[in-house]
Structure formats: structure tokens, C-alpha cells
Design a protein around this motif. Structure first.
Motif: not given
Length: 341
Positions: A77-100
């Protein structure tokens, strides 16, 4: 979230649970069979001798599998957040927050399983029933294996807290570092760390650490892509990561096994170790599983990626699910290998 979105999310969630349950079952069954076949399973004590007992002795590898599986889910899940899921201005999107949040839950399971492993390992090493462990707290605290597990418990508990409040890409990167640190501790007390003064021992331990990092990124990364980011771009990025992990695992796995089986032996003596020992048999079985995974990865690149680009992810999902089951069985083999003389 609309009713249509909820309805679409439920099948994905249920499939994830089915795949997860299948992975746990496959890994534990393979681990138990491998331990029994290779001579690494717990042995009953002669009548009249006090010991930890067979159920407690068997709980040690089972809890180790649960902890390792949770570590892989966390890392993926951490790899997905860091590498595969987009972040806007360093802030995580909805899918990345769910992964966290998923990673935080998995880290919590990892910590609980590590606590169980710490307690049961101490009782088994000291050869006492669990009910007598409190009376031997001082000698238990002196055991290197117990200390390493205690450090892992602290790190994973802290990791769960960090992930539960993670909202930025920087926080996810910190979580990745903490995950690596929590993975490292227990590896420093295995086969390769028995003689810290030996160059061969240091090489084996370093090789094992890199091997586990690569395995966690490969297995967890595939699970992360399958659950959170099945776009063509994310899958292609994972494919490149998987290739690096596969090459790394192949080299470090061969190096570690050769050191443990033969070290500086040469010729017929080394071949005998590989062929006749239970440890050597498990190494061979793990090599076969690795070859199958490499073949499946090649098939991904050849067949399922082109279908994914046409908007048909079904073939990728099916093959990825099969690959994850084989990976879980390989983790079971790895745990049996770590407990086999």
C-alpha cells in the motif's frame, strides 16, 4: 458516494478479501507441509520433560506468516501511494488516503502478530509453558531474537500511527522508511546472523535483507496495483519495478542459499549439501516457484498489458490473482526455509 459507486466498489472489495483469504490459506498450508517435509517442524519432547508444548511451538511459524503477510500488505500500500497514485501539490488524493488507511490497519495486524511472535518465541526458546513466561522475564529479555521482535513491535505500532494520520506524499515516504526499518530487525537474528564476526555471516545477512526488501516491493506492489491503481501507466511502472525486484531476488537468494549450504565448500561436498539436505530441497522448491513467477511476469508483459491498453483489465486481474497466490506459497516456503536446519 452515490449508490452506483458503492455498488461498483463492493465487488472489488469482496474480490480483494477472497484473494487475501486464499493467499493466507495457501501460504500457511505450504509452510506447514514444507516444515514437515524438510525437518524444520516442532518436535515433541520425551515424556516427563517440561516444554512449551506443540500447539505453542506451531504458533510461532504461523504468527510469523501472519506478520510477514501484514508487512507485505503494508509495504504494498505504501509503494502504491509513493509510486503509483498521483499527489497534487504533495497532498494525497482520495485513493491514496484509502491506501494509507489500509496500510495502517495492516501495520496494526503486523504489530499484534509480532507481539504474539515475541511471546511465543520466548517461551519456545526457553522451553517453558506460556503460563510460566512471566517468571522468566529477565532471561527472555536477554535473547537476541526477542529483542529484535520487540524493536519490530515498537516500529510497526509507530508506523500504524503515522499511516493513520498520513495526508501528504512526504508522510508516505517517511512511512516507507519506517516499513523498511521494521522489516530489518527480525532478519538480524536468523541463520545468517549466528556468527557476527564472520564475513560470510555479514554477507548472508545483508543479502537476506535486500532479498526481503525486493520480495516485499514485488508482492506488495502487485497487490497495491491490483487494488488501487490498475491504469496502464501504473501497471507499466510496476512491471519495471517487478523486473528489478526479480533480478535482485534471484541474485540474493542464490547467494544466501550458497553461503548457508556450502560457504567455502567446493565440488562434491557442496553438491551433496544441495541435493541431500532438507534445507537444499526447500531452496530448490523456492527456486521453482521463483521461475514460475518470472514466467507469469513475462506473460503479463506479452499478453495482458496489450489487453489492458484496450480497456480490458479482466485478463490482468485474473493473472495477477494467480500470481499473488503463488507468491503467498513462496512466502510460506521462505518461512519454512528460515526455520529448517
Amino acid at each position: 458516494m452515490s449508490e452506483r459507486e458503492v455498488g461498483a466498489a463492493r465487488p472489488v472489495l469482496s474480490k480483494s478479501w477472497v484473494i487475501g483469504a486464499g493467499m493466507v490459506a495457501a501460504g500457511i498450508v505450504v509452510m506447514v507441509v514444507a516444515l514437515l517435509a524438510a525437518g524444520g517442524s516442532p518436535q515433541p519432547l520425551p515424556a516427563g520433560l517440561l516444554g512449551a508444548g506443540m500447539p505453542l511451538s506451531w504458533s510461532v511459524p504461523v504468527l510469523r506468516f501472519v506478520a510477514d503477510a501484514a508487512a507485505v500488505v503494508t509495504g504494498g500500500a505504501v509503494v502504491a501511494v509513493v509510486l503509483f497514485l498521483p499527489a497534487t501539490d504533495g497532498k494525497l488524493g482520495a485513493t491514496a488516503l484509502r491506501a494509507c488507511q489500509d496500510a495502517a490497519l495492516a501495520a496494526g495486524v503486523w504489530a499484534v502478530a509480532s507481539i504474539g511472535g515475541l511471546v511465543t518465541s520466548a517461551a519456545v526458546i526457553l522451553g517453558i509453558p506460556l503460563s510460566h513466561l512471566a517468571e522468566h522475564a529477565s532471561p527472555a529479555s536477554e535473547l537476541n531474537q526477542v529483542r529484535a521482535l520487540a524493536v519490530a513491535v515498537v516500529l510497526t505500532a509507530f508506523l500504524a500511527v503515522v499511516l493513520s494520520g498520513c495526508r501528504t506524499l512526504r508522510g508516505a515516504r517517511i512511512a516507507a522508511v519506517l516499513t523498511a526499518a521494521a522489516l530489518t530487525g527480525p532478519l538480524l537474528t536468523g541463520h545468517g546472523a549466528l556468527d557476527r564476526t564472520s564475513a560470510w555471516s555479514l554477507l548472508a545477512t545483508s543479502s537476506l535483507v535486500v532479498h526481503v526488501f525486493a520480495a516485499t516491493a514485488w508482492i506488495g506492489g502487485l497487490g497495491g496495483v491490483l487494488r488501487y491503481a490498475r491504469s496502464r501507466q501504473a501497471v507499466e511502472l510496476f512491471s519495471a519495478l517487478a523486473l528489478v525486484c526479480a533480478v535482485t531476488m534471484g541474485i540474493t537468494g542464490l547467494l544466501t542459499a550458497e553461503i548457508h549450504l556450502g560457504g567455502r565448500q567446493e565440488g562434491w561436498a557442496l553438491i551433496t549439501q544441495w541435493v541431500t539436505s532438507g534445507y537444499g530441497a526447500l531452496v530448490f522448491a523456492k527456486a521453482v516457484a521463483f521461475a514460475i513467477l518470472v514466467t507469469v511476469g513475462w506473460w503479463h508483459r506479452r499478453a495482458t498489458l496489450p489487453e489492458l491498453s484496450t480497456g480490458n483489465p479482466a485478463a490482468f486481474r485474473r493473472l495477477a490473482a494467480v500470481e499473488l497466490l503463488i507468491m503467498a506459497a513462496t512466502v510460506g516456503l521462505a518461512i519454512a526455509l528460515s526455520r529448517t536446519p
